[in-house]
Scaffold this active site. Structure first.
Site, PDB file in Angstrom:
ATOM      1  N   ARG A   1       0.712  -1.549   0.037  1.00 30.60           N
ATOM      2  CA  ARG A   1       0.174   0.025  -0.232  1.00 30.60           C
ATOM      3  C   ARG A   1       0.868   1.184  -0.223  1.00 30.60           C
ATOM      4  O   ARG A   1       0.339   2.823  -0.969  1.00 30.60           O
ATOM      5  CB  ARG A   1      -0.790  -0.248   0.873  1.00 30.60           C
ATOM      6  CG  ARG A   1      -2.159  -1.100   1.272  1.00 30.60           C
ATOM      7  CD  ARG A   1      -2.157  -0.994   2.344  1.00 30.60           C
ATOM      8  NE  ARG A   1      -1.951  -2.433   3.296  1.00 30.60           N
ATOM      9  CZ  ARG A   1      -1.872  -3.145   2.276  1.00 30.60           C
ATOM     10  NH1 ARG A   1      -3.419  -3.791   2.034  1.00 30.60           N
ATOM     11  NH2 ARG A   1      -1.441  -4.214   2.901  1.00 30.60           N
ATOM     12  N   THR A   2       1.553   1.497   1.446  1.00 26.34           N
ATOM     13  CA  THR A   2       2.406   2.752   1.108  1.00 26.34           C
ATOM     14  C   THR A   2       2.824   3.088  -0.017  1.00 26.34           C
ATOM     15  O   THR A   2       2.838   3.332  -0.654  1.00 26.34           O
ATOM     16  CB  THR A   2       2.963   2.321   2.464  1.00 26.34           C
ATOM     17  OG1 THR A   2       2.719   2.169   3.234  1.00 26.34           O
ATOM     18  CG2 THR A   2       3.570   3.962   2.738  1.00 26.34           C
TER      19      THR A   2
ATOM     20  N   LYS B   1      25.403  -5.740  -2.811  1.00 25.13           N
ATOM     21  CA  LYS B   1      26.708  -5.962  -2.861  1.00 25.13           C
ATOM     22  C   LYS B   1      27.847  -5.100  -1.966  1.00 25.13           C
ATOM     23  O   LYS B   1      28.744  -4.626  -2.433  1.00 25.13           O
ATOM     24  CB  LYS B   1      27.529  -5.298  -4.184  1.00 25.13           C
ATOM     25  CG  LYS B   1      26.849  -5.720  -5.771  1.00 25.13           C
ATOM     26  CD  LYS B   1      27.113  -4.790  -7.363  1.00 25.13           C
ATOM     27  CE  LYS B   1      26.996  -5.493  -8.476  1.00 25.13           C
ATOM     28  NZ  LYS B   1      26.662  -4.431  -9.216  1.00 25.13           N
TER      29      LYS B   1
ATOM     30  N   ARG C   1      10.857   3.714   3.918  1.00 26.83           N
ATOM     31  CA  ARG C   1      11.099   2.843   5.005  1.00 26.83           C
ATOM     32  C   ARG C   1      12.143   2.324   5.366  1.00 26.83           C
ATOM     33  O   ARG C   1      12.714   1.530   4.367  1.00 26.83           O
ATOM     34  CB  ARG C   1      10.022   1.763   3.912  1.00 26.83           C
ATOM     35  CG  ARG C   1       9.264   0.306   5.204  1.00 26.83           C
ATOM     36  CD  ARG C   1       8.103   0.024   5.145  1.00 26.83           C
ATOM     37  NE  ARG C   1       6.870   0.462   4.823  1.00 26.83           N
ATOM     38  CZ  ARG C   1       5.744   0.588   5.113  1.00 26.83           C
ATOM     39  NH1 ARG C   1       5.264  -0.827   4.367  1.00 26.83           N
ATOM     40  NH2 ARG C   1       4.758   0.333   5.343  1.00 26.83           N
TER      41      ARG C   1
ATOM     42  N   HIS D   1       4.794   6.244  11.398  1.00 23.06           N
ATOM     43  CA  HIS D   1       4.531   5.737  10.397  1.00 23.06           C
ATOM     44  C   HIS D   1       3.069   6.921  10.502  1.00 23.06           C
ATOM     45  O   HIS D   1       1.766   7.004   9.632  1.00 23.06           O
ATOM     46  CB  HIS D   1       3.640   4.720  10.180  1.00 23.06           C
ATOM     47  CG  HIS D   1       3.167   3.838   8.449  1.00 23.06           C
ATOM     48  ND1 HIS D   1       3.600   4.407   7.803  1.00 23.06           N
ATOM     49  CD2 HIS D   1       2.822   2.872   8.400  1.00 23.06           C
ATOM     50  CE1 HIS D   1       3.476   3.821   6.468  1.00 23.06           C
ATOM     51  NE2 HIS D   1       3.429   3.242   7.268  1.00 23.06           N
TER      52      HIS D   1
END
Ligand code: NCD
Length: 312
Positions: free
Chosen positions: A54-55, A82, A104, A132
């Site tokens: 969703r976000t 890497k 996030r 959030h």
């Protein structure tokens, strides 16, 4: 406002202002062509170190509807594999000439850290158990839209509060907007202290159901649990799951909300999601409008709303 790292950056007036601004974008999203030129020439990057449906998608949709360019960074296919550090990754992305980073990360504080390595606006899309902020805005918007105001309303947040950045952000926003918040969970799923949160606590969903205007359910965030905090998911469902029988005991008009992703049969019985007072998909739609408002506020002309008018 330069970044959006925590919902605590907005006081009551700041929150109401963002919710008022969101109204414009809800209207734009209802148009035949839901697109305005407000952020033409700007670039928004999503930098997601943790899973999201969703976000991430709603930020990208929001940016596109504002005519911004978007870039998506997927950890799994990047040079992080890497061994590239977070700082080098941020500095590389910044060197492309970008305007905002939506981040996030599994660790609290990473969005703040990133502000030290980039000139771009940084928006927190969820950091660990911490914050959030856009989830809190879309939840507050959805409640205000249906109930008129959060002031004086009773909102239960039910479930895994301990590991939930959504709960922390929602508590701040809901209490700032004048709601009475009750955290409902077994003691093992509550933080060690909620002093200063301005909330009440209950260990029994059945005890509070009849007094609620909003029943906000949370997912059991097992990926964040280092030990078993409940006897079993079935046992949790028996004590705290919103069943059809419990939903019938909510007052008429009480709203059922969930940030997603849902675990049907655990915190919510599958059939409950089809009830007319369950607004989970509406939360998702409002999420796009709220994120358009945040991007517009950070990157746009601020209060110049002419650019949002529909083309004749
Ligand atoms: C939440 C999250 O990732 O914080 N989901 C979301 O953004 N809508 C809640 C969760 O993962 O349970």
């Amino acid at each position: 406002m330069r970044n959006l790292l925590s919902i605590d950056e907005l006081d009551r007036d700041g929150l109401e202002e963002m919710l008022d601004l969101t109204e414009h974008f809800v209207e734009i999203n209802r148009r035949n062509i839901p697109r305005v030129p407000a952020l033409r020439g700007k670039t928004v990057v999503s930098l997601f170190y943790e899973d999201s449906t969703r976000t991430r998608l709603s930020f990208e949709t929001a940016a596109k509807r504002l005519s911004a360019d978007t870039m998506t960074f997927s950890v799994g296919t990047s040079s992080v594999k890497k061994g590239e550090s977070l700082r080098d990754t941020v500095e590389t992305i910044t060197a492309f000439g970008i305007d905002a980073i939506v981040v996030r990360h599994q660790s609290a504080g990473v969005p703040l850290q990133i502000t030290r390595w980039t000139d771009a606006a940084v928006i927190n899309g969820g950091d660990g158990w911490h914050q959030h902020p856009t989830q809190a805005l879309l939840d507050a918007y959805t409640i205000r839209d249906h109930l008129g105001s959060l002031h004086g309303r009773t909102i239960a947040i039910v479930g895994d509060i301990k590991h939930s950045r959504v709960a922390r952000s929602d508590v701040s926003a809901f209490t700032a907007l004048g709601a009475r918040v009750i955290l409902v969970a077994p003691p093992t799923l509550l933080p060690s202290s909620v002093t200063g949160w301005g909330v009440e606590v209950s260990h029994g969903l059945d005890r509070v159901l009849g007094s609620l205007d909003v029943c906000y359910l949370l997912r059991m965030q097992q990926e964040r649990m280092s030990e078993a905090l409940i006897p079993s998911l079935r046992e949790y469902h028996r004590g705290y799951g919103l069943t059809m029988e419990r939903a019938a005991r909510l007052p008429a008009g009480a709203m059922i909300l969930h940030p997603g992703p849902m675990n049907r049969g655990v915190e919510i019985q599958a059939e409950v999601t089809d009830l007319p007072n369950c607004f989970i998909t509406e939360q998702v739609s409002n999420g796009v409008a709220v994120r358009m408002a945040v991007l517009f506020r950070l990157l746009g002309s601020g209060t110049q709303l002419d650019v949002l008018r529909e083309e004749p």
